[in-house]
Design a protein around this motif. Structure first.
Motif, PDB file in Angstrom:
ATOM      1  N   VAL A 159      57.135   1.708 -32.306  1.00 12.48           N
ATOM      2  CA  VAL A 159      56.142   0.694 -31.934  1.00 12.48           C
ATOM      3  C   VAL A 159      55.352   0.249 -33.157  1.00 12.48           C
ATOM      4  O   VAL A 159      55.093  -0.952 -33.340  1.00 12.48           O
ATOM      5  N   LYS A 160      54.965   1.200 -33.976  1.00 15.02           N
ATOM      6  CA  LYS A 160      54.194   0.871 -35.187  1.00 15.02           C
ATOM      7  C   LYS A 160      54.996  -0.053 -36.100  1.00 15.02           C
ATOM      8  O   LYS A 160      54.478  -1.051 -36.612  1.00 15.02           O
ATOM      9  N   LYS A 161      56.282   0.262 -36.273  1.00 14.77           N
ATOM     10  CA  LYS A 161      57.131  -0.577 -37.127  1.00 14.77           C
ATOM     11  C   LYS A 161      57.296  -1.972 -36.525  1.00 14.77           C
ATOM     12  O   LYS A 161      57.330  -2.973 -37.237  1.00 14.77           O
ATOM     13  N   PHE A 162      57.396  -2.036 -35.187  1.00 17.94           N
ATOM     14  CA  PHE A 162      57.546  -3.329 -34.514  1.00 17.94           C
ATOM     15  C   PHE A 162      56.346  -4.228 -34.790  1.00 17.94           C
ATOM     16  O   PHE A 162      56.500  -5.414 -35.120  1.00 17.94           O
ATOM     17  N   PHE A 163      55.147  -3.666 -34.683  1.00 18.31           N
ATOM     18  CA  PHE A 163      53.940  -4.474 -34.926  1.00 18.31           C
ATOM     19  C   PHE A 163      53.851  -4.880 -36.405  1.00 18.31           C
ATOM     20  O   PHE A 163      53.391  -5.986 -36.704  1.00 18.31           O
ATOM     21  N   GLU A 164      54.277  -4.002 -37.296  1.00 13.14           N
ATOM     22  CA  GLU A 164      54.246  -4.342 -38.722  1.00 13.14           C
ATOM     23  C   GLU A 164      55.198  -5.489 -39.026  1.00 13.14           C
ATOM     24  O   GLU A 164      54.880  -6.410 -39.777  1.00 13.14           O
ATOM     25  N   ASP A 165      56.402  -5.434 -38.419  1.00 12.70           N
ATOM     26  CA  ASP A 165      57.400  -6.487 -38.648  1.00 12.70           C
ATOM     27  C   ASP A 165      56.919  -7.818 -38.062  1.00 12.70           C
ATOM     28  O   ASP A 165      57.223  -8.904 -38.598  1.00 12.70           O
ATOM     29  N   MET A 166      56.210  -7.748 -36.939  1.00 16.19           N
ATOM     30  CA  MET A 166      55.716  -8.957 -36.315  1.00 16.19           C
ATOM     31  C   MET A 166      54.420  -9.426 -36.945  1.00 16.19           C
ATOM     32  O   MET A 166      53.902 -10.503 -36.605  1.00 16.19           O
TER      33      MET A 166
END
Length: 376
Positions: free
Chosen positions: A367-374
């Protein structure tokens, strides 16, 4: 054009039996059927007529004797020695007479037409246990049976049906429409070939009466929803003495409170406490043969499948036996006391350190990586 020898037409020797004659004619009739020769129907029709003429003469004992002695002159109606063979029948007449006899068109000339009885369907609901183990059940079905009073003729006892004057007992009539001769069911006798003028008082001229009968159905082990069992001859009685239809018993297996079935395998959901899931343990699980012990290893997660081999269903079509698959569902405790809540909070604090919850940690990292990518 000189006629060919009748025996040569049928491909037989002069000492051929009646059975040989019939077999040879059926073969030729099928070979020269117009539908099988669409590109050359004219020649096929002539060959069919030739075979029919040969068969009509040789299948009649008197005509055959005359033919054997005098040849074609012995059966030629224009000859003094002729036996009166009529060669002027139309192809449509020949087709109807001959193929009606060959393919069982419901009776011959002047004969009573018979009809097979209708098939019946019965929906049988079974428990899973009965379907798996097999059982024998009694079913009560409404059906039409032959009237015993009139023997199925439909006529009052002591009388007989009369031949239908419209179709002369054929059950069918021909309608000429231009070049074509069409055959249809007789509108007066409805295809039976006979008329009941003095009907039986029991069946009112139908030859059959409605009746309920009780049958024993043997259900083999391993049947499933969608399977059907055929009971030959247990359908409705035929008309005019025709054979009865069959009874088809369609199986429907009721939903089970514990097991779900997929082919030969059984599935069940096994709820376990969070302590057992974490530390492991043993518990009793049900099978169709009784209880068995299921060993739960430590750190078991929800959704884990345990396979108990040979505890499923034996196939109705082979000796193969399925398995029982137990799906674990870790249950969250409810209605906790204050002390239990305090203990769980203390446990939660200790579990937050280290890798005690790998799936949660992995999910949070994702989830953390998803928000960073977005870039949120």
């Amino acid at each position: 054009m000189e006629k060919r020898d009748y025996y040569e037409v049928l491909g037989l020797s002069r000492n051929a039996s009646e059975a040989d004659l019939k077999k040879a004619f059926k073969r030729l009739a099928m070979k020269y059927h117009p539908d099988r020769n669409p590109e050359d129907s004219g020649e096929a029709e002539e060959k069919f007529k030739e075979a029919k003429e040969a068969y009509d003469v040789l299948s009649d004992a008197q005509k055959r004797a005359a033919y054997d002695q005098f040849g074609h002159a012995g059966v030629d109606p224009s000859s003094a020695a002729g036996g009166g063979f009529g060669g002027g029948a139309s192809f449509s007449d020949i087709f109807g007479d001959v193929f009606g006899d060959i393919f069982g068109g419901g009776g011959g000339r002047g004969g009573e037409r018979v009809y097979r009885g209708a098939d019946l369907r019965y929906n049988l609901e079974l428990s899973l246990e009965d379907a798996v183990r097999g059982t024998s059940v009694k079913v009560r079905i409404p059906t039409l049976v032959r009237c015993e009073e009139c023997g199925g003729s439909g006529a009052r006892k002591g009388t007989s049906p009369n031949t239908c004057s419209t179709c002369n007992g054929h059950g069918q009539v021909r309608m000429q429409q231009g070049f074509f001769s069409l055959q249809q069911t007789c509108p007066r006798c409805h295809g039976s070939g006979q008329i009941v003028t003095d009907p039986c008082t029991t069946c009112r001229g139908h030859g059959r009466v409605e009746e309920h009968k009780t049958l024993s159905v043997k259900v083999p082990a391993g049947v499933d929803s969608g399977d059907r069992i055929r009971l030959a001859g247990e359908g409705e009685a035929g008309e005019n003495g025709g054979p009865p239809g069959d009874l088809y018993v369609h199986i429907h297996v009721k939903e089970h409170p514990i097991f779900a079935r997929d082919a030969n395998d059984l599935y069940c959901e096994v709820p376990i406490g969070m302590v057992t899931a974490a530390l492991g343990g043993e518990l009793d699980v049900p099978t169709l043969d009784g209880r068995v012990k299921l060993k739960i290893p430590p750190e078991t997660q929800t959704g884990k499948l345990f396979r108990l081999r040979g505890k499923g269903v034996q196939s109705v079509r082979s000796s193969a036996v399925g398995d029982l698959l137990c799906r674990v569902a870790v249950e969250t405790p409810v209605k906790l006391t204050r002390r239990q809540k305090e203990l769980l909070e203390e446990l939660g604090e200790t579990l937050s350190e280290g890798s005690h919850r790998p799936r949660e940690s992995s999910w949070l990292d994702g989830v953390k990586k998803f928000f960073e990518d977005m870039k949120l």
